[in-house]
Write a protein that holds these residues in place. Sequence first.
Motif, short mmCIF file in Angstrom:
data_model
loop_
_atom_site.label_atom_id
_atom_site.label_comp_id
_atom_site.label_asym_id
_atom_site.label_seq_id
_atom_site.Cartn_x
_atom_site.Cartn_y
_atom_site.Cartn_z
N LEU A 19 0.82 -1.21 0.00
CA LEU A 19 0.00 0.00 0.00
C LEU A 19 0.86 1.27 0.00
O LEU A 19 0.53 2.25 -0.68
N MET A 20 1.96 1.23 0.73
CA MET A 20 2.83 2.40 0.77
C MET A 20 3.46 2.66 -0.60
O MET A 20 3.53 3.80 -1.06
N LEU A 21 3.89 1.61 -1.27
CA LEU A 21 4.48 1.78 -2.60
C LEU A 21 3.43 2.24 -3.61
O LEU A 21 3.73 3.04 -4.50
N ALA A 22 2.20 1.77 -3.47
CA ALA A 22 1.13 2.23 -4.36
C ALA A 22 0.86 3.72 -4.15
O ALA A 22 0.67 4.46 -5.12
N ASN A 23 0.86 4.16 -2.89
CA ASN A 23 0.67 5.59 -2.62
C ASN A 23 1.83 6.42 -3.13
O ASN A 23 1.63 7.53 -3.65
N LEU A 24 3.06 5.91 -2.99
CA LEU A 24 4.22 6.63 -3.53
C LEU A 24 4.14 6.73 -5.05
O LEU A 24 4.46 7.78 -5.63
N ALA A 25 3.70 5.66 -5.70
CA ALA A 25 3.57 5.68 -7.16
C ALA A 25 2.51 6.68 -7.58
O ALA A 25 2.69 7.44 -8.55
N ALA A 26 1.39 6.72 -6.87
CA ALA A 26 0.33 7.68 -7.19
C ALA A 26 0.84 9.11 -7.02
O ALA A 26 0.57 9.99 -7.85
N ALA A 27 1.61 9.36 -5.97
CA ALA A 27 2.16 10.70 -5.76
C ALA A 27 3.18 11.05 -6.85
O ALA A 27 3.24 12.19 -7.33
N LEU A 28 3.95 10.06 -7.28
CA LEU A 28 4.93 10.29 -8.35
C LEU A 28 4.23 10.67 -9.65
O LEU A 28 4.66 11.60 -10.34
N GLY A 58 -1.92 0.63 -23.11
CA GLY A 58 -3.13 1.42 -23.27
C GLY A 58 -4.43 0.68 -23.42
O GLY A 58 -5.46 1.31 -23.60
N ASP A 59 -4.45 -0.64 -23.36
CA ASP A 59 -5.72 -1.35 -23.53
C ASP A 59 -6.47 -1.46 -22.19
O ASP A 59 -5.98 -1.05 -21.15
N LEU A 60 -7.65 -1.99 -22.26
CA LEU A 60 -8.52 -2.07 -21.08
C LEU A 60 -7.93 -2.97 -20.01
O LEU A 60 -7.99 -2.67 -18.82
N HIS A 61 -7.34 -4.08 -20.43
CA HIS A 61 -6.76 -5.00 -19.46
C HIS A 61 -5.61 -4.33 -18.70
O HIS A 61 -5.49 -4.48 -17.48
N ALA A 62 -4.78 -3.58 -19.40
CA ALA A 62 -3.68 -2.87 -18.75
C ALA A 62 -4.21 -1.83 -17.79
O ALA A 62 -3.70 -1.66 -16.67
N ARG A 63 -5.28 -1.13 -18.18
CA ARG A 63 -5.87 -0.12 -17.29
C ARG A 63 -6.41 -0.78 -16.02
O ARG A 63 -6.24 -0.24 -14.92
N VAL A 66 -3.53 -1.71 -13.68
CA VAL A 66 -3.00 -0.55 -12.97
C VAL A 66 -3.99 -0.11 -11.89
O VAL A 66 -3.59 0.26 -10.79
N LEU A 67 -5.27 -0.16 -12.19
CA LEU A 67 -6.28 0.20 -11.19
C LEU A 67 -6.26 -0.75 -9.99
O LEU A 67 -6.65 -0.37 -8.88
N ALA A 68 -5.82 -1.99 -10.21
CA ALA A 68 -5.71 -2.93 -9.09
C ALA A 68 -4.62 -2.50 -8.11
O ALA A 68 -4.71 -2.78 -6.92
N VAL A 69 -3.60 -1.80 -8.61
CA VAL A 69 -2.52 -1.33 -7.74
C VAL A 69 -2.84 0.05 -7.19
O VAL A 69 -2.75 0.29 -5.99
N ILE A 70 -3.20 0.96 -8.08
CA ILE A 70 -3.51 2.34 -7.68
C ILE A 70 -5.02 2.50 -7.76
O ILE A 70 -5.61 2.39 -8.83
N GLY A 71 -5.66 2.77 -6.65
CA GLY A 71 -7.12 2.81 -6.62
C GLY A 71 -7.72 4.10 -7.13
O GLY A 71 -8.92 4.16 -7.40
N ASP A 72 -6.94 5.16 -7.30
CA ASP A 72 -7.47 6.46 -7.69
C ASP A 72 -7.61 6.54 -9.21
O ASP A 72 -6.62 6.49 -9.94
N LYS A 73 -8.84 6.67 -9.68
CA LYS A 73 -9.09 6.70 -11.12
C LYS A 73 -8.50 7.94 -11.78
O LYS A 73 -8.08 7.89 -12.93
N ALA A 74 -8.46 9.05 -11.06
CA ALA A 74 -7.90 10.28 -11.63
C ALA A 74 -6.40 10.13 -11.90
O ALA A 74 -5.90 10.58 -12.95
#
Length: 177
Positions: A19-28, A58-63, A66-74
């Motif tokens: 979770l910490m690495l996911a938050n760091l990635a989102a901040a990055l 860029g396909d749906l599966h890749a999106r 990524v959403l499984a790791v980073i929960g923020d859609k924005a």
Amino acid sequence: MPKPTKGPRLGGGPAHERLMLANLAAALYTHKRITTTETKAKRLRPLAERLITFAKRGDLHARRRVLAVIGDKAVVHELFAVIAPQVADREGGYTRITKIGNRKGDNAPMAVIELVLEPVSPKQRAAKPAAEAAPAAEEAPAAEETEVVEETATDETAEVEETEAAAEEAPVEEPAK
């Protein structure tokens, strides 16, 4: 998925580290550069670069991955819509870690991790080793030499013409007797 690290984790357990690495990635991805400890930056780099590689697909599966790791859609939208096109021609090395010294309070080594968004300049191919280049050089040395001679001759004539033009423009002073 990379092999989990052995020994102590960054936070506490493996879930907290994830979770910490996911938050760091989102901040990055949001800020394009963050300041953190060297250890966290080194652990963040593989995760961040893997998520950028998914975004480049860029396909749906890749999106969804990524959403499984980073929960923020924005943040995921910014990654896919803004960052991925900027690094589309880059084949890796999407992040840069720069060490900045130690933190004042606890003397922890700090680093800045940032996205490399500059365009890639194509590298020139390195010359072949001498053993392989020798047979190719023997085949057509005459044509290359004549071109070089012609180029140097035009360079020399241009220099001579420039010096003659400069001599004509400059007033000639007679030495005093």
